[in-house]
Design a protein around this motif. Structure first.
Motif, PDB file in Angstrom:
ATOM      1  N   THR A  71       0.854  -1.176   0.000  1.00  0.00           N
ATOM      2  CA  THR A  71       0.000   0.000   0.000  1.00  0.00           C
ATOM      3  C   THR A  71       0.892   1.228   0.000  1.00  0.00           C
ATOM      4  N   ARG A  73       1.081   5.018   0.718  1.00  0.00           N
ATOM      5  CA  ARG A  73       0.355   5.989   1.546  1.00  0.00           C
ATOM      6  C   ARG A  73       0.508   7.393   0.983  1.00  0.00           C
ATOM      7  N   ASP A  81      -4.569   6.770  -0.358  1.00  0.00           N
ATOM      8  CA  ASP A  81      -3.755   5.561  -0.507  1.00  0.00           C
ATOM      9  C   ASP A  81      -4.133   4.796  -1.775  1.00  0.00           C
ATOM     10  N   TYR A  82      -3.172   4.045  -2.301  1.00  0.00           N
ATOM     11  CA  TYR A  82      -3.443   3.121  -3.399  1.00  0.00           C
ATOM     12  C   TYR A  82      -2.512   1.923  -3.261  1.00  0.00           C
ATOM     13  N   ASN A  83      -2.837   0.841  -3.966  1.00  0.00           N
ATOM     14  CA  ASN A  83      -2.003  -0.355  -3.883  1.00  0.00           C
ATOM     15  C   ASN A  83      -1.226  -0.542  -5.164  1.00  0.00           C
ATOM     16  N   ARG A  98      -2.382  -2.874 -10.298  1.00  0.00           N
ATOM     17  CA  ARG A  98      -3.080  -2.545  -9.060  1.00  0.00           C
ATOM     18  C   ARG A  98      -4.421  -3.263  -9.067  1.00  0.00           C
ATOM     19  N   PRO A 104      -7.101  -0.361  -0.442  1.00  0.00           N
ATOM     20  CA  PRO A 104      -5.739  -0.815  -0.742  1.00  0.00           C
ATOM     21  C   PRO A 104      -5.167  -1.765   0.310  1.00  0.00           C
ATOM     22  N   ALA A 105      -5.460  -1.522   1.578  1.00  0.00           N
ATOM     23  CA  ALA A 105      -4.915  -2.367   2.642  1.00  0.00           C
ATOM     24  C   ALA A 105      -5.514  -3.775   2.626  1.00  0.00           C
TER      25      ALA A 105
END
Length: 137
Positions: A71, A73, A81-83, A98, A104-105
């Protein structure tokens, strides 16, 4: 000094340009080598497994499993946030992308996913993933 953009499209008729043109048209393709039958991604002129020329562009099943995830931040005003993850397609190749449609978490190693192509207005097509529902792990 020139600034190279990561969203620039390959030009010409080479395998990268053909691959990007397919993504821009909403189609996700990988390569399959006619000589050794192994899957190849990211597209290239020679098979990295056996050296055969011009592996064919083919449609993958589009399903896979999250192999690694993190993730990133960011402050909410910067988009939140994004992954970023590495997905192993069922064909055996891995790509960075993604997972969308979930926090995302919550993106975890082992999550089954399904590919889709997004083409932002005025941008280049890219592969993203959604959690697969009903697929066996």
């Amino acid at each position: 000094m020139t600034n190279s953009s990561t969203t620039s499209k390959p030009t010409g008729t080479g395998v990268l340009a053909r691959h990007q043109a397919e993504l821009d048209a909403g189609r996700f393709l990988i390569q399959r080598c006619g000589a050794c039958q192994r899957a190849v991604y990211f597209p290239r002129v020679l098979c990295p497994h056996c050296g055969a020329e011009e592996p064919a562009l083919v449609a993958p099943a589009g399903t896979g499993t999250v192999y690694a995830a993190t993730t990133v931040r960011r402050k909410p005003e910067a988009g939140g946030d994004y992954n970023v993850c590495i997905v192993e397609l069922d064909e055996g190749v891995r790509l960075m992308s993604r997972v969308e449609g979930m926090p995302p978490a919550d993106v975890r190693i082992g999550l089954r996913v399904r590919a889709r192509v997004v083409v932002p207005a005025g941008g280049s097509g890219m592969v993203v993933f959604d959690a697969a529902t009903g697929d066996a792990a």
